[in-house]
Design a protein around this motif. Sequence first.
Motif, PDB file in Angstrom:
ATOM      1  N   ARG A 100      46.997  23.242  36.969  1.00  0.00           N
ATOM      2  CA  ARG A 100      45.955  24.163  37.430  1.00  0.00           C
ATOM      3  C   ARG A 100      44.815  23.421  38.114  1.00  0.00           C
ATOM      4  N   ARG A 101      44.750  22.124  37.928  1.00  0.00           N
ATOM      5  CA  ARG A 101      43.654  21.328  38.463  1.00  0.00           C
ATOM      6  C   ARG A 101      44.072  20.398  39.597  1.00  0.00           C
ATOM      7  N   SER A 102      45.302  19.947  39.594  1.00  0.00           N
ATOM      8  CA  SER A 102      45.774  19.042  40.636  1.00  0.00           C
ATOM      9  C   SER A 102      47.296  19.035  40.636  1.00  0.00           C
ATOM     10  N   GLU A 103      47.886  18.867  41.819  1.00  0.00           N
ATOM     11  CA  GLU A 103      49.334  18.749  41.939  1.00  0.00           C
ATOM     12  C   GLU A 103      49.793  17.294  42.010  1.00  0.00           C
ATOM     13  N   ASP A 104      48.877  16.358  41.853  1.00  0.00           N
ATOM     14  CA  ASP A 104      49.228  14.934  41.883  1.00  0.00           C
ATOM     15  C   ASP A 104      50.209  14.648  40.746  1.00  0.00           C
ATOM     16  N   PRO A 105      51.423  14.168  41.055  1.00  0.00           N
ATOM     17  CA  PRO A 105      52.406  13.959  39.988  1.00  0.00           C
ATOM     18  C   PRO A 105      51.993  12.910  38.970  1.00  0.00           C
ATOM     19  N   ARG A 106      51.233  11.906  39.390  1.00  0.00           N
ATOM     20  CA  ARG A 106      50.792  10.900  38.417  1.00  0.00           C
ATOM     21  C   ARG A 106      49.758  11.503  37.450  1.00  0.00           C
ATOM     22  N   TRP A 107      48.895  12.372  37.946  1.00  0.00           N
ATOM     23  CA  TRP A 107      47.926  13.067  37.085  1.00  0.00           C
ATOM     24  C   TRP A 107      48.661  13.948  36.066  1.00  0.00           C
ATOM     25  N   ILE A 108      49.652  14.695  36.532  1.00  0.00           N
ATOM     26  CA  ILE A 108      50.397  15.580  35.638  1.00  0.00           C
ATOM     27  C   ILE A 108      51.187  14.760  34.621  1.00  0.00           C
ATOM     28  N   LEU A 109      51.803  13.681  35.082  1.00  0.00           N
ATOM     29  CA  LEU A 109      52.530  12.803  34.166  1.00  0.00           C
ATOM     30  C   LEU A 109      51.583  12.236  33.112  1.00  0.00           C
ATOM     31  N   GLY A 110      50.409  11.779  33.533  1.00  0.00           N
ATOM     32  CA  GLY A 110      49.449  11.249  32.574  1.00  0.00           C
ATOM     33  C   GLY A 110      49.073  12.270  31.518  1.00  0.00           C
ATOM     34  N   SER A 111      48.994  13.540  31.923  1.00  0.00           N
ATOM     35  CA  SER A 111      48.613  14.584  30.972  1.00  0.00           C
ATOM     36  C   SER A 111      49.682  14.788  29.900  1.00  0.00           C
ATOM     37  N   MET A 112      50.910  14.387  30.169  1.00  0.00           N
ATOM     38  CA  MET A 112      51.996  14.500  29.188  1.00  0.00           C
ATOM     39  C   MET A 112      52.301  13.182  28.489  1.00  0.00           C
ATOM     40  N   LEU A 113      51.867  12.081  29.069  1.00  0.00           N
ATOM     41  CA  LEU A 113      52.331  10.757  28.674  1.00  0.00           C
ATOM     42  C   LEU A 113      52.142  10.451  27.183  1.00  0.00           C
ATOM     43  N   PRO A 114      51.001  10.749  26.562  1.00  0.00           N
ATOM     44  CA  PRO A 114      50.889  10.437  25.130  1.00  0.00           C
ATOM     45  C   PRO A 114      51.928  11.137  24.273  1.00  0.00           C
ATOM     46  N   ASP A 115      52.348  12.350  24.655  1.00  0.00           N
ATOM     47  CA  ASP A 115      53.412  13.018  23.907  1.00  0.00           C
ATOM     48  C   ASP A 115      54.725  12.274  24.054  1.00  0.00           C
ATOM     49  N   PHE A 116      55.040  11.808  25.252  1.00  0.00           N
ATOM     50  CA  PHE A 116      56.274  11.069  25.459  1.00  0.00           C
ATOM     51  C   PHE A 116      56.264   9.751  24.687  1.00  0.00           C
ATOM     52  N   VAL A 117      55.112   9.100  24.656  1.00  0.00           N
ATOM     53  CA  VAL A 117      54.983   7.849  23.904  1.00  0.00           C
ATOM     54  C   VAL A 117      55.262   8.101  22.423  1.00  0.00           C
ATOM     55  N   SER A 118      54.693   9.175  21.892  1.00  0.00           N
ATOM     56  CA  SER A 118      54.921   9.516  20.488  1.00  0.00           C
ATOM     57  C   SER A 118      56.386   9.837  20.230  1.00  0.00           C
TER      58      SER A 118
END
Length: 221
Positions: A12-30
Amino acid sequence: MNFFSHAVVATRRSEDPRWILGSMLPDFVSMAGLRLESVTGDAPLERGVAFHHTCDDAFHGAPLFVEMMEDAREELERDGLDSGPAMAIGHVGVELLLDGHLVTQSGVTRDYRAAIEEAPHVDVLLRFHGLDAAQGSARWRQMMQRLANAPVPEGYTEPAFVADRLVQILASRPRLAVPFGREPLVHAWAKRAAPVVARGARALFEQVEARLAAAGAAPPR
């Protein structure tokens, strides 16, 4: 908030794929059983990780999420589960069902897919506690390959899939594991809870957005 919900709020804030990936990344790390030490060399990715934590604070403190989680715990305890697994299922289960509702509403978007495609390429930017760079890179890539092969987030649209996933997630936690033979209770709850979560999703995200605004997060476009 589970990873797909994070992606929806970030998009909803940006379509930048790295931004979107970062928003999910801590869940993937866990999910990989890792502990993130740092992210370096990519500003959108770093900002996305920070936004993940801001979103989690906003979501977990949203009154409607707290109410859904508590209702689930009470219902599962009445059905015969101990407080530990009932509380864990109430928390994680609502999050997974919410992901499923979002998939039914908008599908798995191109922006989400673009972010996932970026994931294997950021391994060199990530450092994990207790692992050298090569080990961390290998573990991260293995995790993202498992995710690419897994039937998620689409599977979260099915309460039975969510129930099985909850039992699997909690199996390694002795105080939270669902006792053998009690799995049908989780399936019955997920089937009942799915429409409840769906009905409350819009109001819940309105509360989350209000809490994000109060925390100074960028507003949706």
